[in-house]
Design a protein around this motif. Structure first.
Motif, mmCIF file in Angstrom:
data_model
loop_
_atom_site.group_PDB
_atom_site.id
_atom_site.type_symbol
_atom_site.label_atom_id
_atom_site.label_comp_id
_atom_site.label_asym_id
_atom_site.label_seq_id
_atom_site.Cartn_x
_atom_site.Cartn_y
_atom_site.Cartn_z
ATOM 1 N N LYS A 125 0.815 -1.217 0.000
ATOM 2 C CA LYS A 125 0.000 0.000 0.000
ATOM 3 C C LYS A 125 0.851 1.270 0.000
ATOM 4 O O LYS A 125 0.439 2.294 -0.517
ATOM 5 C CB LYS A 125 -0.942 0.025 1.208
ATOM 6 C CG LYS A 125 -2.125 -0.895 1.069
ATOM 7 C CD LYS A 125 -3.020 -0.427 -0.042
ATOM 8 C CE LYS A 125 -4.368 -1.066 0.011
ATOM 9 N NZ LYS A 125 -5.243 -0.619 -1.055
ATOM 10 N N THR A 126 2.041 1.211 0.600
ATOM 11 C CA THR A 126 2.905 2.395 0.675
ATOM 12 C C THR A 126 4.006 2.377 -0.384
ATOM 13 O O THR A 126 4.923 3.185 -0.329
ATOM 14 C CB THR A 126 3.552 2.499 2.075
ATOM 15 O OG1 THR A 126 4.313 1.315 2.322
ATOM 16 C CG2 THR A 126 2.499 2.695 3.141
ATOM 17 N N GLN A 128 6.455 0.323 -0.843
ATOM 18 C CA GLN A 128 7.767 0.076 -0.263
ATOM 19 C C GLN A 128 8.101 -1.409 -0.213
ATOM 20 O O GLN A 128 8.793 -1.866 0.694
ATOM 21 C CB GLN A 128 7.835 0.655 1.145
ATOM 22 C CG GLN A 128 7.731 2.150 1.174
ATOM 23 C CD GLN A 128 7.808 2.695 2.583
ATOM 24 O OE1 GLN A 128 7.834 1.959 3.559
ATOM 25 N NE2 GLN A 128 7.839 4.009 2.701
#
Length: 171
Positions: A125-126, A128
């Motif tokens: 979601k980020t 990363q």
């Protein structure tokens, strides 16, 4: 000489047998992953262990993280197969990972998989995700037979070094 030959043949046979059974287990994983992937995104949580039961969790999720289907493979032997994990279906991965009561109610291997899957979800979601999160390759040298041979080798080398050091010191 005959005893060493039999020992060598047994080690090679054990290695080949483990490789064959490992291949069968990887095929089982691929089949379950493919079936779930055809319907939804699949979140993988893993808790691999060398000398105790390893666990892999497959969670079919939607964009919000709601779990639509869950399967878990947990065990020591190569004969374990994926089984449904209905306790998590219909819940959100974030809610499960942060629900203390729920997490205490599952065994520690499944708990580790859920937390690993949650970390992968957050990283996705980020934006990363690391190489480790995406790496699905299998390290053949991490299989138990190799780990056993490697630990024996290290013990042997350590013992030889210890004896050599004692000889140098005149003990």
């Amino acid at each position: 000489m005959g005893m060493m030959l039999y020992l060598g043949i047994m080690l090679v046979a054990a290695f080949l047998l483990q490789g064959l059974f490992g291949f069968i287990q990887i095929k089982n994983f691929s089949e379950n992953y493919r079936k779930m992937r055809q319907r939804r995104r699949v979140l993988i949580g893993k808790n691999p262990k060398r000398f105790q039961a390893g666990t892999i969790l497959l969670l079919a999720i939607d964009r919000e993280g709601d779990i639509k289907e869950a399967r878990v493979m947990k065990g020591i032997t190569i004969f374990v197969k994926f089984k449904p994990l209905s306790r998590v279906v219909g819940r959100n991965i974030v809610d499960i990972a942060t629900d203390y009561e729920f997490m205490i109610g599952v065994d520690h291997l499944t708990r580790g998989c859920i937390l690993n899957a949650y970390r992968n979800f957050v990283n996705f979601k980020t934006n990363q995700l690391s190489h480790e999160d995406l790496n699905t390759s299998t390290d053949i040298f991490a299989m138990p037979m190799f780990a056993w041979i490697k630990s024996g080798w290290y013990r042997l080398i350590g013992e030889l070094r210890k004896r050599t050091d004692m000889g140098r010191k005149g003990l």
